[in-house]
Write an enzyme that holds these catalytic residues in place. Structure first.
Site, PDB file in Angstrom:
ATOM      1  CB  CYS A  95      -0.921   0.014   1.211  1.00 41.28           C
ATOM      2  SG  CYS A  95      -2.117   1.349   1.091  1.00 41.28           S
ATOM      3  CG  ASP A 619       1.655 -36.827   7.647  1.00 37.44           C
ATOM      4  OD1 ASP A 619       2.665 -37.052   8.341  1.00 37.44           O
ATOM      5  OD2 ASP A 619       1.662 -36.061   6.663  1.00 37.44           O
TER       6      ASP A 619
HETATM    7  C1  LIG Z   1      -8.187  -2.665   3.730  1.00 36.37           C
HETATM    8  S1  LIG Z   1      -8.785  -1.445   2.631  1.00 36.37           S
HETATM    9  C2  LIG Z   1      -8.166  -1.987   1.097  1.00 36.37           C
HETATM   10  C3  LIG Z   1      -8.503  -1.136  -0.068  1.00 36.37           C
HETATM   11  C4  LIG Z   1      -7.877   0.242  -0.144  1.00 36.37           C
HETATM   12  N1  LIG Z   1      -6.508   0.279   0.218  1.00 36.37           N
HETATM   13  C5  LIG Z   1      -8.669   1.235   0.681  1.00 36.37           C
HETATM   14  O1  LIG Z   1      -8.136   1.740   1.663  1.00 36.37           O
HETATM   15  O2  LIG Z   1      -9.792   1.471   0.300  1.00 36.37           O
HETATM   16  C6  LIG Z   1     -10.525  -1.776   2.488  1.00 36.37           C
HETATM   17  C7  LIG Z   1     -11.398  -1.037   3.428  1.00 36.37           C
HETATM   18  O3  LIG Z   1     -11.173  -1.517   4.738  1.00 36.37           O
HETATM   19  C8  LIG Z   1     -11.298  -0.455   5.637  1.00 36.37           C
HETATM   20  N2  LIG Z   1     -10.620  -0.783   6.900  1.00 36.37           N
HETATM   21  C9  LIG Z   1      -9.323  -1.036   7.078  1.00 36.37           C
HETATM   22  N3  LIG Z   1      -9.056  -1.268   8.371  1.00 36.37           N
HETATM   23  C10 LIG Z   1     -10.224  -1.153   9.027  1.00 36.37           C
HETATM   24  C11 LIG Z   1     -10.608  -1.280  10.382  1.00 36.37           C
HETATM   25  N4  LIG Z   1      -9.731  -1.549  11.334  1.00 36.37           N
HETATM   26  N5  LIG Z   1     -11.886  -1.109  10.704  1.00 36.37           N
HETATM   27  C12 LIG Z   1     -12.798  -0.830   9.750  1.00 36.37           C
HETATM   28  N6  LIG Z   1     -12.507  -0.712   8.447  1.00 36.37           N
HETATM   29  C13 LIG Z   1     -11.231  -0.863   8.087  1.00 36.37           C
HETATM   30  C14 LIG Z   1     -10.668   0.692   4.894  1.00 36.37           C
HETATM   31  O4  LIG Z   1     -11.092   1.913   5.380  1.00 36.37           O
HETATM   32  C15 LIG Z   1     -11.156   0.454   3.496  1.00 36.37           C
HETATM   33  O5  LIG Z   1     -12.358   1.143   3.272  1.00 36.37           O
HETATM   34  S1  SF4 Z   2      -6.889   1.104   4.614  1.00 34.14           S
HETATM   35 FE1  SF4 Z   2      -5.174   2.502   4.322  1.00 34.14          FE
HETATM   36  S2  SF4 Z   2      -3.336   1.347   4.862  1.00 34.14           S
HETATM   37 FE2  SF4 Z   2      -5.013  -0.080   4.661  1.00 34.14          FE
HETATM   38  S3  SF4 Z   2      -4.787  -0.814   2.614  1.00 34.14           S
HETATM   39 FE3  SF4 Z   2      -6.256   0.854   2.509  1.00 34.14          FE
HETATM   40  S4  SF4 Z   2      -5.069   2.674   2.161  1.00 34.14           S
HETATM   41 FE4  SF4 Z   2      -3.661   1.085   2.723  1.00 34.14          FE
END
Ligand SMILES: C[S@@+](CC[C@H](N)C(=O)[O-])C[C@H]1O[C@@H](n2cnc3c(N)ncnc32)[C@H](O)[C@@H]1O
Ligand code: SF4
Ligand SMILES: Nc1nc2c(ncn2[C@@H]2O[C@H](COP(=O)(O)OP(=O)(O)OP(=O)(O)O)[C@@H](O)[C@H]2O)c(=O)[nH]1
Ligand code: SF4
Length: 652
Positions: A95, A619
């Site tokens: 990221c 196993d």
């Molecule tokens: C992990 S991100 C991946 C996609 C992309 N990087 C983004 O930030 O949209 C997907 C979604 O998960 C949300 N997210 C990540 N960590 C989170 C958390 N601890 N609690 C709630 N939502 C979360 C992010 O805000 C995002 O909308």
């Molecule tokens: S939530 Fe933020 S750190 Fe997590 S994958 Fe999306 S952009 Fe990256």
């Protein structure tokens, strides 16, 4: 093939085994006005135990009516009847941001490149899932839009027939630049993450600059016609809960769907209950400003509860994973960037599809692995928040579909006479025959194959269909086949595997009739409490023991003639291995069913499958305990041989 199907009326429910392809063909050929909607080999429903249902053939104009009774791919349906038609694929672990709630400052330890799915592997898996009924794929990550071949992947996904929606969840950093090509490649839906409208706070939360890039990306998405553009905002106490009103205000003029997400715990994000702002609290706050906030109806499987301020162009929603989970309607599966199938967002239960793929597993084998994992999916949150649910882990169900066979013709005729006009569908070594005599309406065949359980569940399913589809007006006719055919135990005084000189000799089976033959065998592995609990919770260091044992069983059946010296090499029509956990005994029962169309039986294949699967389980567990006992490997039933059928009595 009988062709007089003019009287062949409205609905056939067929229960059958490996002849499904030719049955389907036969039905299509014979009854042009009937459309094969979908042909499934088994359906499972935990509560109602609807198992072993073969398929539905319905007239085109009734397909909608029957939608809710149509079986869904057994491999993608879990034991709570949830149909998984939405696949989330992580394109990368990398990221370009470091959001505090998601990633540590230093990033996550990256999987070596060679262990990540290549585009071709990813597309192969996607194809398999779509073939089974997945109609929506969401690309996520990490940040999906930093994967160099993302456009190629999307364009290839777009070619998959049956895939209705391709979506992406992105942090928006690369969006402005990529949007035209993303749209051209085939992205239908965009979810963009944005947790604050204050640039400095953005830099604090994401540990990187980028606020303006994301805002620009959102504007560009709107400009390019995406409607709505979903904006994901993770709400954290003390950080951004004071911005709820500002976010809602954005929806006044823009076609945005702002979703406030309850902050969730993940490994390493230092989740703290006090930091979570609950849905109710957020709703109360927004209602203070807009008391006439109204609900917006959505799909049952939506993650968000949707609302709208009357007169506003966009809408808002709450993703309430923590305070009010939506697991009951969960339709999601995930594939991680390194090729693990994750049946739930929470929980560590993963099975490496990559490994099976790279070791040459066939699509059929992969499906069984997927089916086994989906079958073990917990009711909610991977069982995390309701430990008591873990005890109720259902019997491991691996798309077994070899229990329905035509009973011997004499028995069938007898029962046909008893039940009046019925549609008889016969399958075996020949293509199925359709005899349409009077006005048959529903076909039902049950076989005396050790299986009152199956019979009951099939009848239940028929009644369910019947009650659900009054519009079709079909009559329910049930063909009972309770009578056990004469049960020969198959023993003989003659030594068939030695010749006149007492030397080993393979029996010549060339003169025997080609029939459809099945065999079912079982065995027990007593694991002891420690190993059992680890297997049960899928926490063995070596991985998913049950999935591996199941696959080993299938592979074992195929190797029987190489392992047992005088065994014939048989074409197996089908093999299935199912696993049942006996919690009180800390034991596992493994059952194998094999089917062939040929001139000799498959009991050795079924027994070998059980032996190999039980040894594999040993196993997988031996590093935890050596006090594991493999016991009671035996034949349960055998049908289709010239000496009649065998069914072990329940107490033997
Ligand atoms: C992990 S991100 C991946 C996609 C992309 N990087 C983004 O930030 O949209 C997907 C979604 O998960 C949300 N997210 C990540 N960590 C989170 C958390 N601890 N609690 C709630 N939502 C979360 C992010 O805000 C995002 O909308
Ligand atoms: S939530 Fe933020 S750190 Fe997590 S994958 Fe999306 S952009 Fe990256
Ligand atoms: N509990 C749970 N929450 C999920 C799941 N998938 C997504 N979420 C939550 O939904 C948030 C937004 O995820 P998105 O990637 O935008 O996906 P989505 O909301 O499922 O997307 P659509 O419904 O397709 O618009 C995530 O941050 C999670 O909080 C899931 O499978 N289980
Ligand atoms: S927590 Fe698991 S079961 Fe619940 S909705 Fe998310 S993925 Fe589905």
């Amino acid at each position: 093939m009988a062709s007089n199907c003019s009287t062949f009326s409205r609905l056939i429910i067929g229960i059958q085994t490996a002849a499904e392809a030719c049955t389907k063909r036969a039905v299509q050929q014979t009854c042009g006005r009937y459309r094969v909607c979908r042909w499934y080999s088994s359906v499972t429903h935990e509560e109602n135990r609807l198992e072993q249902v073969g398929g539905l053939v319905v007239p085109g104009n009734h397909s909608q009516v029957l939608k809710d009774v149509l079986p869904f791919s057994a491999f993608l349906m879990d034991s709570f009847g949830r149909r998984h038609n939405y696949l989330r694929i992580s394109l990368t672990e990398k990221c370009n941001l470091r959001c505090q709630y998601c990633m540590p400052q230093e990033g996550v330890k990256l999987t070596p490149r060679s262990q990540l799915l290549t585009a071709e592997e990813l597309l192969m898996l996607a194809r398999l899932f779509v073939r089974e009924g997945v109609n929506k794929i969401r690309l996520t990550g990490g940040e999906p839009l930093i994967r160099p071949d993302v456009l190629h992947i999307i364009a290839e996904l777009r070619k998959l027939e049956g895939l209705k929606t391709i979506a992406v969840t992105t942090n928006g950093m690369n969006l402005t630049r990529l949007l035209p090509s993303l749209k051209k490649a085939g992205i239908d839906l965009l979810n963009i993450s944005l947790d604050t409208l204050v640039p400095a706070k953005f830099e604090f939360i994401a540990r990187r600059k980028g606020f303006h890039k994301v805002m620009e990306g959102i504007e560009k998405a709107i400009e390019m016609g995406y409607n709505p553009v979903k904006v994901n905002c993770v709400v954290m106490r003390g950080l951004n809960e004071d911005e709820l009103i500002d976010f809602v205000s954005l929806t006044e003029r823009k076609p945005l769907d702002v979703r406030f997400i309850e902050y969730m715990p993940f490994d390493g994000n230092r989740w703290n209950f006090k930091m979570m702002v609950s849905y109710q609290e957020m709703l109360d706050c927004i209602k203070q400003k807009w008391p006439n906030l109204e609900t917006v109806p959505g799909e049952e499987t939506d993650t968000a509860k949707a609302f709208r301020v009357p007169g506003f162009r966009g809408q808002l929603g709450f993703i309430t994973s923590m305070s009010d989970n939506f697991c009951g309607s969960c339709n999601r599966l995930r594939i991680t960037a390194d090729g693990n199938l994750k049946v739930c967002l929470f929980g560590n239960s993963e099975v490496s599809l990559r490994d099976f793929l790279r070791s040459g597993a066939t699509e059929e084998e992969l499906l069984h692995i997927i089916g086994a994992a989906v079958g073990r999916k917990k009711k909610q949150h991977a069982g995390m928040f309701n430990i008591s649910q873990m005890k109720n882990r259902p019997m491991i169900l691996i798309g077994s579909n070899c229990s329905w066979l035509l009973p011997n013709t004499g028995a069938l005729k007898k029962h046909t006479a008893l039940t009046g006009p019925v549609q008889i569908l016969r399958w075996g070594s020949q293509p199925p025959q359709l005899h349409s005599k009077t006005f048959p309406s529903i076909l039902f065949l049950s076989a005396p194959l050790s299986a009152s359980k199956f019979r009951d569940s099939t009848l239940q399913f028929a009644r369910h269909c019947h009650s659900k589809t009054p519009e079709c007006g079909f009559d329910l006719k049930i063909l009972h086949t309770d009578a056990q055919s004469s049960s020969l135990d198959g023993t003989s005084d003659q030594l068939t595997h030695t010749d006149a000189q007492g030397k080993a000799s393979m029996v010549n089976v060339g003169g025997k009739a080609v029939t459809c033959r099945t065999a079912m065998a079982c065995g027990k592995v007593i694991l002891g409490p420690k190993a059992f609990n680890l297997v049960h919770a899928n926490q063995l260091a070596k991985g998913d023991a049950l999935a591996v044992a199941q696959l080993a069983g299938i592979m074992g059946a195929k190797q029987t003639s190489s392992l047992i010296p005088l065994c014939h090499l048989l074409p197996l029509d089908h093999t299935s291995v199912t696993i049942e956990l006996l919690e009180e005994e800390h034991a596992v029962i493994i059952k194998a069913t094999c089917q062939t169309t040929g001139c000799t039986g498959v009991e050795m294949e079924a027994l070998t499958a059980v032996a190999v699967a039980t040894l594999t389980l040993y196993d997988m567990c031996k590093s935890v305990s050596h006090n594991i006992v493999i016991t009671d490997i035996k034949l349960l039933s055998k049908t289709g041989g010239q000496r009649g059928d065998f069914h072990r009595s329940p107490d033997s």
